[in-house]
Structures are given as C-alpha cells and as structure tokens.
Design an enzyme around this catalytic site. Structure first.
Site, PDB file in Angstrom:
ATOM      1  N   ASP A  74       0.850  -1.190   0.000  1.00  0.00           N
ATOM      2  CA  ASP A  74       0.000   0.000   0.000  1.00  0.00           C
ATOM      3  C   ASP A  74       0.889   1.244   0.000  1.00  0.00           C
ATOM      4  O   ASP A  74       1.791   1.387   0.845  1.00  0.00           O
ATOM      5  CB  ASP A  74      -0.912   0.003   1.234  1.00  0.00           C
ATOM      6  CG  ASP A  74      -1.965   1.085   1.150  1.00  0.00           C
ATOM      7  OD1 ASP A  74      -3.020   0.836   0.561  1.00  0.00           O
ATOM      8  OD2 ASP A  74      -1.724   2.192   1.685  1.00  0.00           O
TER       9      ASP A  74
ATOM     10  N   GLU B 291      -4.806   2.414  -4.266  1.00  0.00           N
ATOM     11  CA  GLU B 291      -3.344   2.422  -4.220  1.00  0.00           C
ATOM     12  C   GLU B 291      -2.799   1.160  -3.560  1.00  0.00           C
ATOM     13  O   GLU B 291      -1.650   1.120  -3.124  1.00  0.00           O
ATOM     14  CB  GLU B 291      -2.843   3.664  -3.474  1.00  0.00           C
ATOM     15  CG  GLU B 291      -3.178   3.692  -2.003  1.00  0.00           C
ATOM     16  CD  GLU B 291      -4.533   4.327  -1.687  1.00  0.00           C
ATOM     17  OE1 GLU B 291      -4.723   4.747  -0.537  1.00  0.00           O
ATOM     18  OE2 GLU B 291      -5.387   4.415  -2.598  1.00  0.00           O
TER      19      GLU B 291
END
Length: 510
Positions: free
Chosen positions: A385, A428
């Site tokens: 992440d 993301e």
C-alpha cells in the site's frame, strides 16, 4: 502400434519454441511429467512430477491421468484421476495450463509435424495415387476402351494419362500438407494468451515453414498518438551485443520496403536483393546482407496493424508467389489470434497500471493453494500500500497520482520473476503472488520493491513526487486449506502493523 505410422506429441515450450517428440514405446508405455526421470520431461508449473501416462492399444494411443494436481484434459474434457481415454489424430491435450497436440503421420512420408510445406526433402518419395483418383483412372480406362471398342488402350496414351493424374495427385497432396500445417499453426497461435508469446510463436513457426533465417514483427503502437508509429514486438536472429542497437538496426532495416507494404496492404517479395536497383522503391536493401526478403501485412478491419518481416541471407528466391495463398491465410489466423490476445489482456489487466485485475489474481490464488496443498510447495503473498497517497492526489492532482501508480507498478514488475503475478488490488493497494517462494526470499523481494520505491523520483512538469510503500507478507500454511481469504487477511494484518510502526516498512505476519 503399426510400423507404418509415426506418432508425435507437440507443444510450445517456455521459450516459445516448437517442440515435437516422436512417441516410441518403452516397455509399452511412456510417462510424461515434470520429473527428470519422466520419459518426456515438461517444465511447467501446472504439471505434476508424474502427470500422464501414454500406452498403446493395438493401433491407437491411450492416455491415463496419473492423479495429477491440476488435471488432464482431452478436447476440453477433464479426465478423472487415473482415468484412461483413447485419442485420435489432431487431438488437443492439456496438462494443467500447458497445451499439447497429438498427430499421426506416415513413417515414410515427408509430412512430419510442422515440416515446411514448400521445400522438398532430399529423398522425395514417389506419391501413389489416392483411392479416389485411382478409381477415376480405372473408370476412365474402361470408358475409353468401350468408346473406341478396344481391348486395351495404347501404352503411350496410358502413360500420358498416368502422368497427368500423378501431377494432379501431387498437387492435392501439397494442398493437404499446407492445410495440415495451417491447422497446427492456428492451434498453436490460439493457445497464446499474450501478445509477446503469440508473436514469438508466429515468427518461429512461419520462419520454419518458409526456411527463413531472420525475422521480426512490428505492431502498431498503443502508447503513442502518432499513427505511423510501429513497435518492435519480436525478433529472430537479429541479435547484437546491445539490445538498443538491435532495435535500431531492425527499425532501420528495409524501412522503405516495410512502409510500402503497409501502404499497399499486400505481401511484397524481393527475389534477390543483390540484383535490385536501390531506386526501385524498396530502399537500400542491398546493404543489409539480405538476399531473399518477404514482408507480410497483418490487418484488422482493413487497417494494417502489424508487419512480419522475413529474410534469407544465403539463398536467393527463397520466397515464391506460390506461397502467397498460404501466407494470406497464415496472416489472417495471426491477426485473429492477436485480436483475441488483446481482448484477453483487456479482460485481465488493469488499464492504468497494466498489472493484473483482482478477479484474475483470485484465480491464481486458487491454483497456487491447490498446488501448495497437493505438492507441499511453498508460496507467499505480499500486500502493498502506497503511504499517504491521498496527500499526493490532494497536492499534485489526480493526473500526477495516476503517474505515481504507473511508476510504482513498473517498480513491482521490475523485481518479479516470470512466474510471479502482481495485481492492482484496489486504489493504491497492490497484491503480489510469489509461487515456490519461502518467507526469507519473499522478504528480500519485498525489500527490493520498498527500496526502489523510496529512491524513485517522479517528475511532472516542474514538480518532483516521492513515494514510499508499506508491505505485509504472509506465506501458505496447511491450516489455510484452500481458503485464500485467510492468507490475504494475514498479509493485510501485517500491512496494518507496518503502517502503525511508521510506514515505509516490510512486516512478516506472525
């Protein structure tokens, strides 16, 4: 098994090269698998150490699944463990995710698997009349005798008739040979799911059929607004010590001839480049060390979307007009397969990052869980992440945010092996599946990704964007069974811990 028939098993290996094995009985059977001790060794992650057995029942070949992990399919029908099935000529066989096909050919024929259609062997056998033509010959002879009231026809007339019938029979044999070759080529092209794999396969196959020494394939660029741009996708025997030099050599090679082929949308042949006038609209071919040259357009919706270039440096007139019907059909098959590969890529690939989609990676996880459980092979997942990504979007805008995601996706791919799989998990967040990888090697891979992301400088106009990533790692355990969600939850917990400990860290689930 009859002595007059040869049996072949063919496939495309990991290097996209055609492989064919003559199946000779050893103690009445052959074992196929990933083990070096197998009679035919196939290196593929979806194949068990002892996957399938081949045996003979009179004149037919029988295959038996040896309780393989990922199964054996015959013409899209999965065999039960240890189930046997008789197969016949042109049968498709799938072991895990590797496709093979089975073919039978006359032992004294030049018509071996994928042998060239257009070049005779050194010992061309005499072709006997087919049953149909021989029946026609007998009926014709009888009708002529009845018409002229003769007991027998003059020998000179019969020789002339036989000569013409043999020529006709030879032409039919040649056409059949071409059709069989096209059938095999079409089969192999349509099993290719990526553009790179497909073009390499197509280039190797058509080079073999036409006896070409070198070649390359250019496709219309999808990454540029310049309509005339072509990208080099595959090349064969144009190797130089430097890859950039090789690309430059290919792009400059016979540039004018390739442009003419694209503009005219037809196959162009140069019989002997050494005799061609360089002012004849084909460029400076005589300086390229090529003798015979052929350029084949690939088209979709009447638009040229690619070019196949082939040449022979030692032989003039290697390519002939009689090959044109075959090559037009080949180009059509290749274009259709390219279209299918593009559709498959759109269905399984994230548009922005060009990594796999969540649905595709879910299937990969299922397969790896089955393999790990059946064969005790380790595998590990990374959950990644990007840190404070919302701040990137807020400060620089979503276009810069997209650029950051694309850059990070390239970083991930640069650190992975061919067998590894990466996907955009959402927003993301990314997921990487590492087959056959233990925790130690998985952590080394994750650290390489983290360090590369930390060092990356993303430039947009006058702005410089920096990124960092937090990574959680989990490896497969027997307790997971076939529940991928348990593995993902552990990786997610490790990722959460990395965030809590200050981000830009790699944490292994414990």
């Amino acid at each position: 098994m009859t002595d007059s028939i040869d049996h072949y098993l063919s496939w495309v290996d990991g290097s996209n090269q055609l492989r064919s094995e003559l199946l000779s009985p050893i103690n009445g059977q052959l074992v196929i698998g990933r083990s070096p001790l197998s009679d035919i060794e196939l290196i593929n992650a979806g194949i068990s150490r002892k996957h399938m057995k081949i045996s003979w029942d009179k004149q037919h070949l029988v295959i038996t699944d040896l309780n393989s992990s990922f199964g054996t399919w015959v013409d899209n029908e999965k065999l039960a463990p240890n189930q046997s099935k008789t197969i016949y000529n042109d049968t498709e066989i799938r072991l895990g995710n590797l496709s093979l096909w089975y073919e039978m050919h006359s032992a004294d024929s030049t018509d071996k698997t994928m042998q060239t259609c257009f070049f005779n062997s050194d010992e061309a056998p005499e072709i006997e009349l087919s049953v149909e033509i021989n029946t026609f010959r007998t009926n014709l002879q009888q009708q002529l005798q009845n018409h002229f009231g003769l007991q027998s026809l003059p020998s000179a007339l019969m020789k002339d008739i036989d000569k013409n019938l043999l020529n006709l029979n030879a032409e039919q044999h040649s056409v059949l040979k071409e059709q069989q070759t096209l059938h095999s080529i079409s089969y192999m092209l349509n099993r290719s799911l990526t553009t790179e794999e497909l073009t390499e396969t197509a280039l190797n196959l058509v080079s073999k059929v036409l006896n070409a020494e070198r070649g390359f394939i250019l496709l219309a660029s999808t990454n540029t607004i310049v309509d005339s741009a072509f990208e080099l996708i595959s090349s064969r025997n144009f190797s130089t010590s430097d890859q950039q030099q090789e690309h430059q050599l290919i792009h400059e090679h016979c540039k004018e001839l390739i442009a003419n082929c694209r503009q005219q949308n037809k196959i162009l042949i140069v019989g002997d480049a050494m005799l061609n006038n360089p002012q004849a609209g084909i460029g400076k071919i005589h300086q390229s060390n090529s003798r015979s040259i052929i350029v084949i357009p690939l088209q979709q919706d009447n638009q040229v979307i690619g070019i196949i270039y082939l040449d022979n440096q030692s032989q003039a007139h290697c390519f002939e007009p009689k090959q044109l019907p075959f090559l037009k059909t080949f180009a059509s098959h290749t274009s259709i397969a390219l279209h299918n590969a593009q559709l498959y890529k759109r269905a399984t690939t994230d548009d922005l990052t060009e990594l796999y989609t969540r649905s595709y990676i879910d299937k990969c996880l299922e397969q790896e869980l089955q393999r790990a459980q059946a064969q005790q092979i380790p595998f590990t997942v990374l959950m990644l992440d990007l840190d404070h990504f919302k701040q990137v979007n807020d400060r620089f805008g979503h276009i810069c945010g997209d650029l950051a995601l694309q850059t990070f996706a390239k970083i991930i791919k640069s650190q992975l092996r061919d067998c590894d799989r990466a996907c955009r998990f959402g927003g993301e967040e990314f997921l990487v599946v590492l087959p056959g990888t233990d925790l130690h090697r998985a952590k080394l891979c994750a650290e390489r990704i983290r360090q590369a992301a930390e060092q990356a400088l993303i430039k947009k106009d006058e702005e410089i964007i920096t990124i960092t990533v937090s990574i959680g790692i989990s490896n497969y355990k027997t307790a997971h069974g076939q529940q991928a969600i348990l593995l993902l939850e552990e990786a997610d917990q490790a990722l959460y811990l990395a965030k809590e400990q200050g981000r830009n860290k790699v944490i292994v689930y414990s």
